[in-house]
Design a protein around this motif. Structure first.
Motif, PDB file in Angstrom:
ATOM      1  N   LEU A 136      40.326  35.871  35.476  1.00 18.50           N
ATOM      2  CA  LEU A 136      40.515  37.315  35.696  1.00 18.50           C
ATOM      3  C   LEU A 136      40.869  38.023  34.394  1.00 18.50           C
ATOM      4  O   LEU A 136      40.405  39.143  34.132  1.00 18.50           O
ATOM      5  CB  LEU A 136      41.612  37.550  36.737  1.00 18.50           C
ATOM      6  N   ALA A 137      41.691  37.390  33.560  1.00 17.22           N
ATOM      7  CA  ALA A 137      42.080  37.985  32.279  1.00 17.22           C
ATOM      8  C   ALA A 137      40.871  38.170  31.367  1.00 17.22           C
ATOM      9  O   ALA A 137      40.839  39.095  30.548  1.00 17.22           O
ATOM     10  CB  ALA A 137      43.122  37.105  31.589  1.00 17.22           C
ATOM     11  N   ILE A 138      39.867  37.305  31.536  1.00 17.03           N
ATOM     12  CA  ILE A 138      38.643  37.439  30.735  1.00 17.03           C
ATOM     13  C   ILE A 138      37.731  38.516  31.305  1.00 17.03           C
ATOM     14  O   ILE A 138      37.233  39.378  30.569  1.00 17.03           O
ATOM     15  CB  ILE A 138      37.885  36.094  30.674  1.00 17.03           C
ATOM     16  N   ILE A 139      37.541  38.511  32.610  1.00 19.93           N
ATOM     17  CA  ILE A 139      36.552  39.424  33.182  1.00 19.93           C
ATOM     18  C   ILE A 139      37.035  40.878  33.232  1.00 19.93           C
ATOM     19  O   ILE A 139      36.201  41.791  33.319  1.00 19.93           O
ATOM     20  CB  ILE A 139      36.089  38.966  34.582  1.00 19.93           C
ATOM     21  N   VAL A 140      38.345  41.121  33.159  1.00 20.86           N
ATOM     22  CA  VAL A 140      38.796  42.515  33.112  1.00 20.86           C
ATOM     23  C   VAL A 140      38.327  43.177  31.810  1.00 20.86           C
ATOM     24  O   VAL A 140      38.220  44.410  31.739  1.00 20.86           O
ATOM     25  CB  VAL A 140      40.333  42.645  33.229  1.00 20.86           C
ATOM     26  N   PHE A 141      38.026  42.346  30.800  1.00 15.14           N
ATOM     27  CA  PHE A 141      37.487  42.876  29.543  1.00 15.14           C
ATOM     28  C   PHE A 141      36.160  43.584  29.789  1.00 15.14           C
ATOM     29  O   PHE A 141      35.840  44.578  29.121  1.00 15.14           O
ATOM     30  CB  PHE A 141      37.289  41.737  28.539  1.00 15.14           C
ATOM     31  N   TYR A 142      35.396  43.101  30.762  1.00 17.08           N
ATOM     32  CA  TYR A 142      34.086  43.679  31.059  1.00 17.08           C
ATOM     33  C   TYR A 142      34.163  44.792  32.103  1.00 17.08           C
ATOM     34  O   TYR A 142      33.232  45.573  32.241  1.00 17.08           O
ATOM     35  CB  TYR A 142      33.138  42.581  31.562  1.00 17.08           C
ATOM     36  N   ILE A 143      35.258  44.847  32.842  1.00 18.85           N
ATOM     37  CA  ILE A 143      35.352  45.793  33.949  1.00 18.85           C
ATOM     38  C   ILE A 143      36.195  47.014  33.604  1.00 18.85           C
ATOM     39  O   ILE A 143      35.822  48.151  33.925  1.00 18.85           O
ATOM     40  CB  ILE A 143      35.934  45.079  35.191  1.00 18.85           C
ATOM     41  N   ILE A 144      37.334  46.789  32.966  1.00 22.93           N
ATOM     42  CA  ILE A 144      38.245  47.896  32.636  1.00 22.93           C
ATOM     43  C   ILE A 144      37.946  48.399  31.231  1.00 22.93           C
ATOM     44  O   ILE A 144      38.068  47.660  30.255  1.00 22.93           O
ATOM     45  CB  ILE A 144      39.720  47.439  32.739  1.00 22.93           C
ATOM     46  N   ASN A 146      39.365  51.249  29.732  1.00 27.75           N
ATOM     47  CA  ASN A 146      40.541  51.779  29.041  1.00 27.75           C
ATOM     48  C   ASN A 146      41.296  50.629  28.380  1.00 27.75           C
ATOM     49  O   ASN A 146      41.770  49.715  29.051  1.00 27.75           O
ATOM     50  CB  ASN A 146      41.447  52.509  30.044  1.00 27.75           C
ATOM     51  N   GLN A 147      41.426  50.666  27.069  1.00 26.77           N
ATOM     52  CA  GLN A 147      42.016  49.565  26.323  1.00 26.77           C
ATOM     53  C   GLN A 147      43.477  49.312  26.688  1.00 26.77           C
ATOM     54  O   GLN A 147      43.901  48.160  26.806  1.00 26.77           O
ATOM     55  CB  GLN A 147      41.890  49.824  24.824  1.00 26.77           C
ATOM     56  N   THR A 152      47.294  45.773  29.330  1.00 21.41           N
ATOM     57  CA  THR A 152      48.441  45.603  30.231  1.00 21.41           C
ATOM     58  C   THR A 152      48.126  44.602  31.333  1.00 21.41           C
ATOM     59  O   THR A 152      48.945  43.721  31.638  1.00 21.41           O
ATOM     60  CB  THR A 152      48.827  46.961  30.854  1.00 21.41           C
ATOM     61  N   VAL A 153      46.949  44.735  31.929  1.00 23.76           N
ATOM     62  CA  VAL A 153      46.541  43.821  32.996  1.00 23.76           C
ATOM     63  C   VAL A 153      46.451  42.390  32.466  1.00 23.76           C
ATOM     64  O   VAL A 153      46.908  41.442  33.111  1.00 23.76           O
ATOM     65  CB  VAL A 153      45.189  44.252  33.602  1.00 23.76           C
ATOM     66  N   GLN A 154      45.878  42.232  31.284  1.00 26.29           N
ATOM     67  CA  GLN A 154      45.755  40.892  30.697  1.00 26.29           C
ATOM     68  C   GLN A 154      47.111  40.271  30.406  1.00 26.29           C
ATOM     69  O   GLN A 154      47.319  39.073  30.644  1.00 26.29           O
ATOM     70  CB  GLN A 154      44.902  40.956  29.426  1.00 26.29           C
ATOM     71  N   VAL A 155      48.038  41.068  29.906  1.00 27.68           N
ATOM     72  CA  VAL A 155      49.387  40.567  29.622  1.00 27.68           C
ATOM     73  C   VAL A 155      50.070  40.111  30.915  1.00 27.68           C
ATOM     74  O   VAL A 155      50.709  39.047  30.952  1.00 27.68           O
ATOM     75  CB  VAL A 155      50.237  41.648  28.918  1.00 27.68           C
TER      76      VAL A 155
END
Length: 208
Positions: A136-144, A146-147, A152-155
């Motif tokens: 999930l931490a990887i794929i939010v890079f492609y979905i979200i 806003n940096q 924040t989500v990845q952290v």
């Protein structure tokens, strides 16, 4: 990240897992003594509440975890992120809910707490949390896009992985080497399957 880099990193984490297996099979008592020293430090230095950590365990494995995987996959399908849905669902179910049980029953390492059911090596919670929240931490890079939100989500996801692993040691149901084995095995899987995920993205014509 190039296929060569992901494969190399995957091989490194797989090597860590293999080294832990060799140590467990060849000098288990020395590994256990090392683990107990770390456990003594963790349980003494971090006075978390046991009730909080027991509740946290539920999102690392078990029925609630299964539902989280299913819900995440459904949401990804709804937003037409099919490659991501396949990657997170298949990885979570195949590795964390299938392969780990096979490995546990093969190695049959007793848990630190004898009364706690099941075997210890590798940790199912560590494997499951790294696979699911790591992907999930990887794929939010492609979905979200806003940096700030994405970071924040990845952290939060990475923190969940760390705390779930720490909680298993703190509660005395896993040795640190069990956690490390679960993490390293999961990271190897994520890195080895990442190129396939990228191919699936292209197959489904998803924005990259």
């Amino acid at each position: 990240m190039s296929t060569t880099k992901t494969t190399t990193l995957g091989a490194i984490f797989l090597a860590i897992f293999i080294v832990l297996v060799i140590l467990f099979l060849s000098i288990p008592q020395a590994l256990t003594n090392f683990d107990l020293a770390i456990m003594h430090h963790v349980r003494g230095a971090y006075p978390f509440g046991k009730h909080f950590l027991k509740h946290l365990d539920k999102i690392g494995n078990g029925h609630l975890y299964n539902w989280l995987v299913i819900i995440a996959a459904i949401i990804l399908v709804i937003i037409k992120r099919y490659a991501e849905a396949i990657w997170v669902f298949v990885s979570s179910m195949l590795l964390s809910l299938g392969a780990v049980d096979i490995l546990k029953n093969y190695f049959q390492r007793p848990r630190p707490k004898i009364h706690h059911k099941g075997f210890s090596f590798p940790s199912g919670h560590a494997t499951s949390s790294m696979i699911f929240y790591g992907i999930l931490a990887i794929i939010v890079f492609y979905i979200i896009k806003n940096q700030a939100v994405r970071f924040t989500v990845q952290v939060v996801l990475i923190a969940l992985i760390a705390v779930i692993g720490l909680s298993r040691v703190y509660l005395g149901v896993h040795y640190p080497s069990d956690i490390l084995a679960g993490y390293s095995l999961s990271l190897a899987w994520i890195l080895f399957t990442f190129p396939l995920f990228k191919k699936l993205q292209k197959f489904f014509n998803e924005p990259i």
